[in-house]
Design a protein around this motif. Structure first.
Motif, PDB file in Angstrom:
ATOM      1  N   UNK A 160       0.816  -1.218   0.000  1.00  0.00           N
ATOM      2  CA  UNK A 160       0.000   0.000   0.000  1.00  0.00           C
ATOM      3  C   UNK A 160       0.850   1.269   0.000  1.00  0.00           C
ATOM      4  N   UNK A 161       1.980   1.252   0.698  1.00  0.00           N
ATOM      5  CA  UNK A 161       2.813   2.464   0.698  1.00  0.00           C
ATOM      6  C   UNK A 161       3.283   2.795  -0.718  1.00  0.00           C
ATOM      7  N   UNK A 162       3.824   1.828  -1.492  1.00  0.00           N
ATOM      8  CA  UNK A 162       4.157   2.165  -2.887  1.00  0.00           C
ATOM      9  C   UNK A 162       2.936   2.554  -3.718  1.00  0.00           C
ATOM     10  N   UNK A 163       1.751   1.993  -3.385  1.00  0.00           N
ATOM     11  CA  UNK A 163       0.560   2.321  -4.176  1.00  0.00           C
ATOM     12  C   UNK A 163       0.188   3.787  -4.058  1.00  0.00           C
ATOM     13  N   UNK A 164       0.503   4.420  -2.927  1.00  0.00           N
ATOM     14  CA  UNK A 164       0.202   5.838  -2.776  1.00  0.00           C
ATOM     15  C   UNK A 164       1.016   6.672  -3.764  1.00  0.00           C
ATOM     16  N   UNK A 165       2.188   6.168  -4.146  1.00  0.00           N
ATOM     17  CA  UNK A 165       3.026   6.891  -5.086  1.00  0.00           C
ATOM     18  C   UNK A 165       2.577   6.764  -6.526  1.00  0.00           C
ATOM     19  N   UNK A 166       1.612   5.867  -6.817  1.00  0.00           N
ATOM     20  CA  UNK A 166       1.120   5.715  -8.187  1.00  0.00           C
ATOM     21  C   UNK A 166       0.038   6.728  -8.514  1.00  0.00           C
ATOM     22  N   UNK A 167      -0.443   7.455  -7.496  1.00  0.00           N
ATOM     23  CA  UNK A 167      -1.500   8.428  -7.730  1.00  0.00           C
ATOM     24  C   UNK A 167      -0.896   9.783  -8.077  1.00  0.00           C
ATOM     25  N   UNK A 168      -1.712  10.626  -8.658  1.00  0.00           N
ATOM     26  CA  UNK A 168      -1.272  11.988  -8.940  1.00  0.00           C
ATOM     27  C   UNK A 168      -1.040  12.719  -7.641  1.00  0.00           C
ATOM     28  N   UNK A 169      -0.208  13.732  -7.683  1.00  0.00           N
ATOM     29  CA  UNK A 169       0.138  14.468  -6.463  1.00  0.00           C
ATOM     30  C   UNK A 169      -1.086  15.096  -5.854  1.00  0.00           C
ATOM     31  N   UNK A 170      -1.186  14.999  -4.531  1.00  0.00           N
ATOM     32  CA  UNK A 170      -2.293  15.612  -3.813  1.00  0.00           C
ATOM     33  C   UNK A 170      -2.112  17.117  -3.754  1.00  0.00           C
ATOM     34  N   UNK A 171      -3.238  17.824  -3.818  1.00  0.00           N
ATOM     35  CA  UNK A 171      -3.168  19.281  -3.710  1.00  0.00           C
ATOM     36  C   UNK A 171      -2.905  19.721  -2.292  1.00  0.00           C
ATOM     37  N   UNK A 172      -3.194  18.849  -1.341  1.00  0.00           N
ATOM     38  CA  UNK A 172      -3.015  19.211   0.066  1.00  0.00           C
ATOM     39  C   UNK A 172      -1.554  19.112   0.451  1.00  0.00           C
ATOM     40  N   UNK A 173      -1.113  20.049   1.244  1.00  0.00           N
ATOM     41  CA  UNK A 173       0.233  19.999   1.796  1.00  0.00           C
ATOM     42  C   UNK A 173       0.168  20.347   3.256  1.00  0.00           C
ATOM     43  N   UNK A 174       1.144  19.867   3.987  1.00  0.00           N
ATOM     44  CA  UNK A 174       1.221  20.192   5.402  1.00  0.00           C
ATOM     45  C   UNK A 174       2.564  20.854   5.651  1.00  0.00           C
ATOM     46  N   UNK A 175       2.593  22.157   5.878  1.00  0.00           N
ATOM     47  CA  UNK A 175       3.875  22.817   6.109  1.00  0.00           C
ATOM     48  C   UNK A 175       4.484  22.368   7.415  1.00  0.00           C
ATOM     49  N   UNK A 176       5.802  22.363   7.515  1.00  0.00           N
ATOM     50  CA  UNK A 176       6.453  21.993   8.762  1.00  0.00           C
ATOM     51  C   UNK A 176       6.062  22.943   9.884  1.00  0.00           C
ATOM     52  N   UNK A 177       5.966  22.414  11.091  1.00  0.00           N
ATOM     53  CA  UNK A 177       5.670  23.218  12.270  1.00  0.00           C
ATOM     54  C   UNK A 177       6.684  22.914  13.338  1.00  0.00           C
ATOM     55  N   UNK A 178       6.698  23.733  14.361  1.00  0.00           N
ATOM     56  CA  UNK A 178       7.627  23.484  15.458  1.00  0.00           C
ATOM     57  C   UNK A 178       7.278  22.189  16.174  1.00  0.00           C
ATOM     58  N   UNK A 179       5.956  21.875  16.238  1.00  0.00           N
ATOM     59  CA  UNK A 179       5.552  20.652  16.924  1.00  0.00           C
ATOM     60  C   UNK A 179       5.931  19.411  16.135  1.00  0.00           C
ATOM     61  N   UNK A 389      -3.143   4.991  10.152  1.00  0.00           N
ATOM     62  CA  UNK A 389      -1.966   4.480   9.437  1.00  0.00           C
ATOM     63  C   UNK A 389      -1.848   5.142   8.064  1.00  0.00           C
ATOM     64  N   UNK A 390      -2.964   5.243   7.365  1.00  0.00           N
ATOM     65  CA  UNK A 390      -2.938   5.874   6.048  1.00  0.00           C
ATOM     66  C   UNK A 390      -2.527   7.337   6.151  1.00  0.00           C
ATOM     67  N   UNK A 391      -2.931   7.989   7.245  1.00  0.00           N
ATOM     68  CA  UNK A 391      -2.561   9.380   7.445  1.00  0.00           C
ATOM     69  C   UNK A 391      -1.071   9.596   7.588  1.00  0.00           C
ATOM     70  N   UNK A 392      -0.326   8.528   7.887  1.00  0.00           N
ATOM     71  CA  UNK A 392       1.130   8.645   7.971  1.00  0.00           C
ATOM     72  C   UNK A 392       1.770   8.776   6.590  1.00  0.00           C
ATOM     73  N   UNK A 393       1.009   8.442   5.531  1.00  0.00           N
ATOM     74  CA  UNK A 393       1.559   8.472   4.180  1.00  0.00           C
ATOM     75  C   UNK A 393       0.744   9.327   3.207  1.00  0.00           C
ATOM     76  N   UNK A 394      -0.530   9.581   3.536  1.00  0.00           N
ATOM     77  CA  UNK A 394      -1.392  10.407   2.693  1.00  0.00           C
ATOM     78  C   UNK A 394      -1.839  11.601   3.514  1.00  0.00           C
ATOM     79  N   UNK A 395      -1.530  12.779   3.050  1.00  0.00           N
ATOM     80  CA  UNK A 395      -1.806  13.993   3.808  1.00  0.00           C
ATOM     81  C   UNK A 395      -3.268  14.108   4.189  1.00  0.00           C
TER      82      UNK A 395
END
Length: 654
Positions: A160-179, A389-395
């Motif tokens: 499943x982790x490699x399968x996430x890379x077969x999709x088009x890039x997600x528009x969502x991003x999560x900028x780095x935070x101090x936390x 678990x999916x949230x660890x690889x898909x924003x």
């Protein structure tokens, strides 16, 4: 790091009030723990990292910056009290001092001091263990639960982790935070990257199928063998040869059966942790806080102690950090004799984590991606755990599902060692916990440096596993490559001649003869010398790989590389990994050419694909995201016991 004894704050009789700003209670996992071992396992890396952080707290730019020796103040960590043995609780007290960002007077720099106390909660000797026969009978039933969770975690990581890379890039991003300084911005996925991810997914499917067969066979064998081990131990011959292995197995897994099926003894485990929390509270200065760090089975014990036994909380336990948590695997301790129940860890945390003053207990859960016991995030329902678990690889996939802050980490990238290696993961485990010990007064760290350091640490750990496999392949192929055995025999013959000359000069009758370890023609080694040679070659290659990996990770985590130095580091790492992979491919190709020349063209094509995959895969794999702690559902209420339709569809909607 300095050492300075300060008065009678601590004595062998046990910790007294040491006016600590924060007290960390460390709890060991399954198996026996000797006195002081858990404290040393965690205190040494945590205080070492805290010392490094304090010294570089105000250094914003990358690169090495040595502190002046005559600046008149000691930044870093100073140990002011320590007890490791005797009648008292093993503990250490240390002062951390660092310069404040607002310091504008270089002659009289402003600094901040924070006192840290770390003490050990050892529950392994608080109860009478189960007998060997009881452990084996329980283990035969529990075995399939362990194997199923292991397969599910490994299969979804491989497929499943490699399968996430077969999709088009997600528009969502999560900028780095101090936390979450290691947060990773999802990279664009072009067509080559997506095709390569598809290839990795195909490899993952094949490996998962093989893994399923292997685990099924292992499960059947152990199911048949475990109930018979106890009576077989009555046979002297069997007992002589398997006693030590059986005793080690019973000591390691017997605690799990005790936790699940012996409520009185499970209560003793929890009481040991509770006593240390009460003791830690007595070491605090007014306004101080307590943090609990628990591993494996200790995570389940600590969570039930905090959110069930001690609810409502009377002490300021602000955070719980669990590493390799086996909560979901083990369940909660039995409510009645022989009747263990599945745990509702998240529900109990949501309901009973309010602090006596204000706020709630923050829960951070760290799980290694190849850890067979943790096997992913925490959650009361399978759908909730899958979404987290999916949230660890898909924003954003797991952000609305209630649960602790989830940190997917890379320890060793090897299933046999991942569970015991959290304290050795400086970048992803030790560093964030050390910053918790130092508190909120630290200057904001350079997030670009932090992201690069984590990326380098993950890359070297991924590569270390790949290079280890390449080392084994190279060594295994050596006996089948033409000319290798002849060269080895020639070298041994020369060495034997030199040794015989020395023996003759010493007037000794002993002589060495290589013919004793070769066939009649003297062209090939016999079986056991050849196997020994393979083992020695593999050991040498693995040692060289470990030596390089340790040096490379030390540079990445401790030396604050400049952008130019970091680029050079990435190139060197790629070159080493490519060398190991290419050497393994060449060894296999030469062996095939000697044994089955007609198969070489097809084998060469496959080897090229596999080699390129091994070289490229560690670089294209995304860093896991930190899934933020979520205390309520998207509807604003704590989760219900039953799976709602929304929970069941969340993984598909992610």
């Amino acid at each position: 790091m300095l050492v300075e004894r300060q008065g009678p704050d601590t004595t062998p009789a046990g910790p007294r009030a040491v006016n600590a700003d924060i007290a960390l209670v460390v709890v060991h996992g399954m198996g026996q723990a000797t006195q002081g071992s858990t404290l040393l396992e965690w205190a040494e890396p945590l205080l070492g990292r805290a010392d490094w952080i304090a010294k570089y707290a105000t250094v914003a730019e990358p690169g090495l910056h040595d502190r002046l020796v005559d600046d008149g103040w000691p930044p870093g960590v100073t140990v002011v009290g320590s007890v490791m043995s005797g009648l008292g609780t093993p503990h250490v007290v240390a002062d951390a001092v660092w310069r404040l960002d607002s310091s504008d007077d270089e002659d009289h720099p402003r600094s901040r001091r924070r006192r840290i106390a770390i003490l050990e909660a050892r529950w392994s000797e608080s109860f009478v263990p189960m007998t060997r026969s009881e452990v084996f009978r329980w283990g035969a039933r529990f075995l399939w639960r362990v194997l199923w969770r292991m397969f599910r975690q490994f299969a979804r990581t491989l497929v499943r982790v490699p399968s996430f890379g077969t999709r088009a890039a997600s528009a969502a991003t999560r900028p780095p935070t101090r936390q979450s300084p290691a947060a990773h911005v999802d990279p664009p996925r072009g067509l080559p990257r997506r095709l390569f991810s598809g290839l990795l997914m195909l490899f993952g499917v094949l490996l998962s199928a093989g893994l399923a067969v292997l685990l099924t066979v292992l499960g059947v064998l152990l199911t048949l063998i475990l109930p018979l081990l106890s009576p077989l131990m009555l046979i002297p011959f069997v007992k002589k040869h398997v006693q030590n292995a059986v005793d080690a197995l019973v000591a390691f897994v017997g605690d799990v059966g005790t936790w699940r099926e012996r409520p009185l003894r499970a209560a003793a485990m929890r009481m040991a942790v509770q006593d240390r929390i009460v003791e830690a509270n007595g070491m605090l200065a007014p306004g101080g806080e307590i943090v609990v760090l628990a591993h494996s089975e200790g995570a389940a014990i600590s969570a039930e102690t905090l959110f069930v036994d001690m609810a409502p909380l009377r002490f300021n336990v602000t955070q719980l950090h669990t590493v390799g948590a086996a909560n979901t695997l083990l369940g909660t301790s039995s409510g009645g004799f022989g009747s263990s129940r599945e745990g509702h860890w998240v529900r109990e945390w949501l309901a009973n984590s309010a602090l006596p003053g204000d706020g709630f207990v923050r829960w951070h859960n760290y799980w290694a991606i190849w850890d067979p016991f943790a096997a992913g995030p925490l959650g009361d329902a399978a759908a909730a755990r899958a979404a987290r678990w999916k949230g660890s690889y898909v924003l954003g996939a797991g952000d609305e599902v209630p649960g602790p802050s989830e940190h997917a980490v890379h320890n060793t990238s090897m299933p046999l060692t991942d569970h015991q290696s959290y304290s050795g993961n400086t970048a992803q485990v030790i560093d964030p916990v050390a910053r918790v010990l130092l508190g909120d007064g630290l200057p904001v760290q350079n997030e670009a440096i932090a992201r690069t350091s984590v990326a380098q640490s993950v890359l070297i750990r991924r590569s270390r596993g790949a290079n280890l496999i390449s080392s084994v392949v190279i060594a295994a192929m050596l006996p089948f490559i033409p000319g290798v055995q002849s060269a080895v025999i020639a070298a041994l013959t020369w060495a034997a001649a030199v040794a015989n000359a020395v023996l003759a000069w010493l007037q000794l009758e002993l002589r060495l003869d290589v013919a004793t370890i070769t066939d009649d023609a003297g062209e090939r080694l016999t079986v056991w010398p050849a196997i020994l040679g393979v083992v020695l070659a593999a050991a040498l290659l693995i040692w060289l790989n470990a030596l390089y990996a340790s040096r490379a990770e030390r540079q990445a985590v401790w030396e604050r590389l400049s952008p130019l130095a970091a680029q050079r580091w990435f190139r060197q790492e790629l070159l080493v990994r490519a060398s190991y992979a290419a050497a393994a491919a060449l060894a296999v190709a030469l062996a095939i050419a000697a044994a089955v020349p007609v198969a070489l063209p097809i084998a060469a094509a496959i080897l090229v694909i596999v080699t390129l995959s091994v070289i490229i895969a560690p670089n294209v794999g995304a860093l896991p995201f930190v899934v933020a702690e979520q205390r309520i559902t998207e509807h604003g209420a704590p989760p219900a016991d039953e799976h709602t339709p929304d929970e069941r569809s969340h993984d598909e909607r992610g």
